[in-house]
Design an enzyme around this catalytic site. Structure first.
Site, PDB file in Angstrom:
ATOM      1  N   GLU A  42      35.392  53.246  37.730  1.00 50.33           N
ATOM      2  CA  GLU A  42      36.676  53.234  38.435  1.00 50.33           C
ATOM      3  C   GLU A  42      37.839  53.476  37.469  1.00 50.33           C
ATOM      4  OE1 GLU A  42      36.652  53.361  41.538  1.00 50.33           O
ATOM      5  OE2 GLU A  42      35.005  52.158  42.347  1.00 50.33           O
ATOM      6  N   HIS A  69      39.412  45.066  39.817  1.00 47.37           N
ATOM      7  CA  HIS A  69      38.779  45.455  41.084  1.00 47.37           C
ATOM      8  C   HIS A  69      37.585  44.529  41.285  1.00 47.37           C
ATOM      9  CE1 HIS A  69      36.499  47.489  44.097  1.00 47.37           C
ATOM     10  NE2 HIS A  69      35.532  47.749  43.241  1.00 47.37           N
ATOM     11  N   HIS A  93      34.910  42.426  44.626  1.00 42.56           N
ATOM     12  CA  HIS A  93      34.346  42.530  45.982  1.00 42.56           C
ATOM     13  C   HIS A  93      34.441  41.169  46.686  1.00 42.56           C
ATOM     14  CE1 HIS A  93      31.551  45.933  44.197  1.00 42.56           C
ATOM     15  NE2 HIS A  93      32.816  46.318  44.300  1.00 42.56           N
ATOM     16  N   HIS A 147      34.744  47.871  50.969  1.00 41.58           N
ATOM     17  CA  HIS A 147      34.364  47.933  49.554  1.00 41.58           C
ATOM     18  C   HIS A 147      34.911  46.739  48.756  1.00 41.58           C
ATOM     19  CE1 HIS A 147      34.173  50.517  45.607  1.00 41.58           C
ATOM     20  NE2 HIS A 147      33.900  49.256  45.395  1.00 41.58           N
TER      21      HIS A 147
HETATM   22  P1  13P Z   1      31.300  49.919  37.409  1.00 41.37           P
HETATM   23  O1  13P Z   1      30.027  49.184  37.027  1.00 41.37           O
HETATM   24  O2  13P Z   1      31.247  51.364  37.034  1.00 41.37           O
HETATM   25  O3  13P Z   1      32.504  49.193  36.843  1.00 41.37           O
HETATM   26  O4  13P Z   1      31.426  49.921  38.994  1.00 41.37           O
HETATM   27  C1  13P Z   1      31.468  48.744  39.748  1.00 41.37           C
HETATM   28  C2  13P Z   1      32.212  48.900  41.027  1.00 41.37           C
HETATM   29  O5  13P Z   1      32.546  47.918  41.646  1.00 41.37           O
HETATM   30  C3  13P Z   1      32.535  50.263  41.521  1.00 41.37           C
HETATM   31  O6  13P Z   1      33.421  50.217  42.596  1.00 41.37           O
HETATM   32 ZN    ZN Z   2      33.538  48.238  43.605  1.00 45.97          ZN
END
Ligand code: 13P
Ligand code: ZN
Length: 276
Positions: free
Chosen positions: A119, A142, A144, A215
């Site tokens: 990302e 970022h 989840h 996401h």
């Molecule tokens: P990475 O392992 O590349 O950081 O990706 C994790 C992720 O949450 C992608 O949206």
């Molecule tokens: Zn992600």
């Protein structure tokens, strides 16, 4: 091998804070496997010795040109690396990169040639904008968060104003501590430039946190702990909403008048602060 953190206590404290937040993301269940990523602008800690460090990777393309990042340095979680591992070994599960003169490419300089998160275009586009607009924001996360992602499966909540209103109305603290929440980006391919561009648009609209449909959430802040706090309070509200629904009712939420009163009494910002 000598770590870049050796004899640099201020940089080490910064990396320790990233590791601490990575641990929280895992404990909260928001960071399954390699889920989520963190980048922090560490340019303020860079001395002449760091500037002289040779590249330990080939030159890599960002995928876009970001004029304000010339010769900036970032700590980046490694792609495919686990937050729960990063919490214990940040320099084995992430790396420090230097943005090159063309503002479109970078090299890894320390400690290990760990490739940055997939990302990266989204993260770096945000950092570029945050510098351009004179903020003192240094961190992007970022992750989840379960309840917020669940809400993003309902078309009603793909409207920034509506989901923000509902989340703010669940508990006064969310309004007080996430006054610049929550933009929404319709589903885009993870790690795509389209996702990066759409996220940037929401940050330009003065949202500090952005919900990626089905996401996750991406959030910017002055430091990694404050960016985490914003996602944490927003997800707390999402959890309260969900608990009420599980008890069989749509929660009333605080009234608009009660929320306006909090905004006024606490003098809450409506736009991102800039450096004096
Ligand atoms: P990475 O392992 O590349 O950081 O990706 C994790 C992720 O949450 C992608 O949206
Ligand atoms: Zn992600």
């Amino acid at each position: 091998m000598k770590s870049i953190l050796e004899n640099r206590p201020a940089l080490e404290r910064e990396i320790d804070q990233i590791a601490e937040v990575a641990g929280y993301l895992w404990q909260k269940g928001w960071a399954e496997r390699n889920g989520g990523n963190i980048t922090v602008n560490i340019t303020e800690f860079v001395d002449d010795e760091i500037k002289a460090l040779p590249a330990i990777s080939e030159v890599k393309q960002i995928g876009c040109t970001l004029p304000n990042l010339k010769n900036c340095y970032f700590y980046c979680k490694g792609t495919g690396k686990r937050m729960r591992d990063l919490a214990r070994w940040p320099m084995e599960n992430g790396s420090i990169i230097r943005i090159l003169d063309d503002c479109a490419s970078y090299v890894i300089i320390a400690d290990n040639p760990v490739n940055p998160t997939s990302e990266l275009p989204a993260h770096l586009s945000l950092h570029d904008y945050l510098i351009a607009t004179g903020t003192d924001y240094k961190a992007a996360i970022h992750t989840h968060p379960i309840e917020l992602v669940a809400m993003s499966h309902n078309p009603r909540f793909l409207d920034s104003k509506e989901i923000t209103r509902v989340l703010w109305s669940m508990i006064p603290e969310t309004l007080a501590f996430a006054p610049l929440a929550l933009g929404v980006v319709p589903y885009e391919m993870p790690s795509s430039i389209a996702l990066a561009d759409a996220t940037l648009e929401q940050v330009k609209n003065n949202y500090d946190a952005v919900l990626w449909e089905k996401h996750g959430v991406t959030c910017v802040g002055p430091d990694v702990m404050q960016a985490f706090d914003v996602i944490d309070v927003l997800n707390k509200s999402a959890n309260i909403y969900m608990c009420a629904k599980n008890m069989g009712f749509e929660p009333d939420g605080m009234t608009d008048a009660a929320m306006t009163e909090i905004q006024e009494v606490f003098n809450l910002p409506k736009v991102r602060p800039t450096k004096k």
